[in-house]
Design a protein around this motif. Structure first.
Motif, PDB file in Angstrom:
ATOM      1  N   SER A 225       0.823  -1.205   0.000  1.00 23.09           N
ATOM      2  CA  SER A 225       0.000   0.000   0.000  1.00 23.09           C
ATOM      3  C   SER A 225       0.858   1.256   0.000  1.00 23.09           C
ATOM      4  O   SER A 225       0.563   2.234  -0.710  1.00 23.09           O
ATOM      5  CB  SER A 225      -0.927  -0.013   1.214  1.00 23.09           C
ATOM      6  OG  SER A 225      -1.795   1.091   1.200  1.00 23.09           O
ATOM      7  N   LEU A 259      -6.312   2.685   4.435  1.00 18.53           N
ATOM      8  CA  LEU A 259      -7.555   1.944   4.203  1.00 18.53           C
ATOM      9  C   LEU A 259      -7.328   0.451   3.974  1.00 18.53           C
ATOM     10  O   LEU A 259      -7.947  -0.381   4.646  1.00 18.53           O
ATOM     11  CB  LEU A 259      -8.329   2.574   3.044  1.00 18.53           C
ATOM     12  CG  LEU A 259      -8.932   3.962   3.310  1.00 18.53           C
ATOM     13  CD1 LEU A 259      -9.772   4.414   2.124  1.00 18.53           C
ATOM     14  CD2 LEU A 259      -9.767   3.964   4.583  1.00 18.53           C
ATOM     15  N   PRO A 260      -6.477   0.045   3.027  1.00 17.59           N
ATOM     16  CA  PRO A 260      -6.244  -1.406   2.886  1.00 17.59           C
ATOM     17  C   PRO A 260      -5.572  -2.017   4.102  1.00 17.59           C
ATOM     18  O   PRO A 260      -5.791  -3.202   4.400  1.00 17.59           O
ATOM     19  CB  PRO A 260      -5.340  -1.506   1.641  1.00 17.59           C
ATOM     20  CG  PRO A 260      -4.762  -0.148   1.465  1.00 17.59           C
ATOM     21  CD  PRO A 260      -5.770   0.813   1.986  1.00 17.59           C
ATOM     22  N   THR A 263      -8.297  -2.767   6.612  1.00 13.89           N
ATOM     23  CA  THR A 263      -9.020  -3.963   6.188  1.00 13.89           C
ATOM     24  C   THR A 263      -8.243  -5.220   6.563  1.00 13.89           C
ATOM     25  O   THR A 263      -8.814  -6.197   7.064  1.00 13.89           O
ATOM     26  CB  THR A 263      -9.260  -3.928   4.672  1.00 13.89           C
ATOM     27  OG1 THR A 263      -9.971  -2.737   4.335  1.00 13.89           O
ATOM     28  CG2 THR A 263     -10.060  -5.132   4.224  1.00 13.89           C
ATOM     29  N   THR A 264      -6.938  -5.204   6.324  1.00 12.63           N
ATOM     30  CA  THR A 264      -6.104  -6.355   6.663  1.00 12.63           C
ATOM     31  C   THR A 264      -6.076  -6.597   8.165  1.00 12.63           C
ATOM     32  O   THR A 264      -6.141  -7.744   8.625  1.00 12.63           O
ATOM     33  CB  THR A 264      -4.675  -6.142   6.140  1.00 12.63           C
ATOM     34  OG1 THR A 264      -4.712  -5.908   4.739  1.00 12.63           O
ATOM     35  CG2 THR A 264      -3.800  -7.348   6.430  1.00 12.63           C
ATOM     36  N   GLY A 266      -8.418  -5.903  10.310  1.00 16.46           N
ATOM     37  CA  GLY A 266      -9.694  -6.506  10.690  1.00 16.46           C
ATOM     38  C   GLY A 266      -9.752  -7.983  10.354  1.00 16.46           C
ATOM     39  O   GLY A 266     -10.217  -8.801  11.160  1.00 16.46           O
ATOM     40  N   MET A 267      -9.258  -8.351   9.174  1.00 18.02           N
ATOM     41  CA  MET A 267      -9.244  -9.753   8.779  1.00 18.02           C
ATOM     42  C   MET A 267      -8.314 -10.565   9.668  1.00 18.02           C
ATOM     43  O   MET A 267      -8.653 -11.685  10.079  1.00 18.02           O
ATOM     44  CB  MET A 267      -8.809  -9.861   7.311  1.00 18.02           C
ATOM     45  CG  MET A 267      -9.796  -9.264   6.324  1.00 18.02           C
ATOM     46  SD  MET A 267      -9.139  -9.232   4.640  1.00 18.02           S
ATOM     47  CE  MET A 267      -8.819 -10.974   4.370  1.00 18.02           C
ATOM     48  N   ASN A 319     -16.613  -5.728  11.287  1.00 18.46           N
ATOM     49  CA  ASN A 319     -16.772  -5.122   9.964  1.00 18.46           C
ATOM     50  C   ASN A 319     -17.439  -3.758  10.051  1.00 18.46           C
ATOM     51  O   ASN A 319     -17.102  -2.832   9.293  1.00 18.46           O
ATOM     52  CB  ASN A 319     -17.585  -6.048   9.064  1.00 18.46           C
ATOM     53  CG  ASN A 319     -16.803  -7.278   8.646  1.00 18.46           C
ATOM     54  OD1 ASN A 319     -15.587  -7.230   8.503  1.00 18.46           O
ATOM     55  ND2 ASN A 319     -17.494  -8.390   8.462  1.00 18.46           N
ATOM     56  N   ILE A 322     -14.842  -1.323  11.124  1.00 17.50           N
ATOM     57  CA  ILE A 322     -13.953  -0.991  10.001  1.00 17.50           C
ATOM     58  C   ILE A 322     -14.612   0.041   9.091  1.00 17.50           C
ATOM     59  O   ILE A 322     -13.959   0.985   8.620  1.00 17.50           O
ATOM     60  CB  ILE A 322     -13.590  -2.267   9.224  1.00 17.50           C
ATOM     61  CG1 ILE A 322     -12.685  -3.164  10.079  1.00 17.50           C
ATOM     62  CG2 ILE A 322     -12.896  -1.934   7.903  1.00 17.50           C
ATOM     63  CD1 ILE A 322     -12.390  -4.507   9.459  1.00 17.50           C
ATOM     64  N   ASP A 323     -15.900  -0.104   8.833  1.00 17.40           N
ATOM     65  CA  ASP A 323     -16.616   0.886   8.020  1.00 17.40           C
ATOM     66  C   ASP A 323     -16.575   2.266   8.654  1.00 17.40           C
ATOM     67  O   ASP A 323     -16.422   3.283   7.965  1.00 17.40           O
ATOM     68  CB  ASP A 323     -18.070   0.435   7.819  1.00 17.40           C
ATOM     69  CG  ASP A 323     -18.189  -0.729   6.845  1.00 17.40           C
ATOM     70  OD1 ASP A 323     -17.207  -0.976   6.121  1.00 17.40           O
ATOM     71  OD2 ASP A 323     -19.235  -1.392   6.831  1.00 17.40           O
ATOM     72  N   TYR A 326     -13.178   3.748   8.219  1.00 18.89           N
ATOM     73  CA  TYR A 326     -13.016   4.251   6.854  1.00 18.89           C
ATOM     74  C   TYR A 326     -13.446   5.721   6.769  1.00 18.89           C
ATOM     75  O   TYR A 326     -12.765   6.558   6.180  1.00 18.89           O
ATOM     76  CB  TYR A 326     -13.850   3.424   5.883  1.00 18.89           C
ATOM     77  CG  TYR A 326     -13.225   2.127   5.461  1.00 18.89           C
ATOM     78  CD1 TYR A 326     -11.940   1.778   5.854  1.00 18.89           C
ATOM     79  CD2 TYR A 326     -13.918   1.235   4.650  1.00 18.89           C
ATOM     80  CE1 TYR A 326     -11.375   0.587   5.458  1.00 18.89           C
ATOM     81  CE2 TYR A 326     -13.350   0.036   4.249  1.00 18.89           C
ATOM     82  CZ  TYR A 326     -12.086  -0.285   4.663  1.00 18.89           C
ATOM     83  OH  TYR A 326     -11.526  -1.467   4.268  1.00 18.89           O
TER      84      TYR A 326
END
Length: 337
Positions: A225, A259-260, A263-264, A266-267, A319, A322-323, A326
């Motif tokens: 990123s 941002l990415p 996301t990572t 959170g996963m 999730n 995470i939103d 964002y």
């Protein structure tokens, strides 16, 4: 943003209904008979059948499912046959232990992976870039239980820096007054620094094990990123205007690369929370993962169903968080929403 949150919550209900149905059906097709298991090897067929009737397993599948849904609507997840305690009580007691361990492991991983990924991107092709690849590859290649056993051998058996892997607290200490369920936080709220040190001495080694295991995806995503953002026009313009390199990297590049990375994170957190059962076994950690595996081996349906449902709710909430992040990081997300 509020409308987006409500819209997301509206899409959650069908997913949770699907989780309840699939989990119920899967537990019924698992090999093994819970009635025979709890009756014992010397039980007669009549005794096994009596236990099956008492558990309601002799009723039609649809009738069992409707009874389960009715109990679920009342907040009753059933009773564990192995422990004899309500599943809701077991989950609310054990989930904070798993969450505290996973969260601290993620913090350890972030403290190493984020600076390493940023430096690897800024100094692409240098020794630190190659070092980040080696560390990331080693972390994901080693089985997590092997890493845990290796760390126990080194830090407990050889160096003596860590206590025996015997759970969340040493036998000489009592659990702190329950406020959050996180021993580190609850001990600080009590003002008991000795208890805090005891809790931290037990958790840092399993947290380090999880942190090493989750290094690879965070480091790689941070590096990729950052490389994409550093090659963008606005970063080149900032450098051409003579801004300090640190400000260009942190203020401009890193924030736009978040941002990415979020996301990572959170996963990775979701994966670690559900898959840290091996670490819990190695360190005798009384978490929800080991509880679910023990119930699965014993064909104890209620804890397995409660575990899957709790994980599904946590994933939904994660999730949603995470939103929200964002929108905090990039205002354009709020505008598009």
């Amino acid at each position: 943003m509020l409308g987006k949150i409500l819209k997301r919550l509206g899409t959650v209900v069908p997913s949770l209904i699907g989780v309840v149905i699939v989990t119920f059906l899967l537990t019924r097709v698992m090999p093994g008979d819970p009635a025979a298991y709890f009756a014992g090897p010397a039980a007669t067929p009549e005794a096994i059948e009596e236990i099956r009737r008492s558990l309601g397993l002799d009723r039609p599948l649809l009738e069992q499912f409707l009874a389960y849904v009715v109990d679920l609507a009342q907040g009753d997840l059933g009773t564990s046959l192995t422990t004899g305690l309500p599943v809701m009580h077991e989950i609310t007691t054990r989930l904070p232990a798993s969450a505290e361990l996973t969260l601290l492991g993620l913090i350890v991983s972030m403290a190493i992976a984020l600076p390493l990924g940023v430096l690897a991107a800024v100094r692409q092709g240098s020794w630190i870039d190659h070092l980040s690849r080696v560390i990331a590859t080693a972390g994901v290649s080693l089985p997590v239980f092997f890493t845990g056993l290796l760390l126990v051998y080194v830090f407990y058996f050889i160096l003596g820096w860590a206590p025996a892997p015997m759970g969340r607290l040493d036998f000489f200490f009592s659990d702190p007054e329950r406020v959050t369920g996180f021993f580190l936080i609850d001990s600080l709220l009590m003002g008991d620094l000795e208890l805090f040190r005891a809790a931290f001495s037990q958790i840092w080694l399993p947290a380090l094990t999880l942190g090493i295991f989750s290094l690879a995806p965070i480091t790689r995503m941070t590096r990729a990123s950052m490389l994409a953002v550093l090659a963008s026009d606005f970063v080149r313009t900032a450098r051409a205007n003579g801004l300090p390199p640190g400000k260009v990297v942190i203020t401009y590049a890193f924030r736009n690369a978040l941002l990415p990375i979020i996301t990572t994170l959170g996963m990775v957190f979701s994966f670690l929370l559900g898959a840290n059962v091996l670490v819990e076994k190695v360190f005798a950690w009384p978490g929800i993962g080991s509880y679910a595996v023990e119930a699965l081996i014993a064909s104890d349906f209620a804890p397995v169903q409660g575990f899957v449902l709790a994980m599904a709710i946590l994933y939904v909430l994660l999730n949603l968080l995470i939103d929200i992040l964002y929108g905090v990081i990039d205002p354009r997300v709020r505008i598009e929403a």
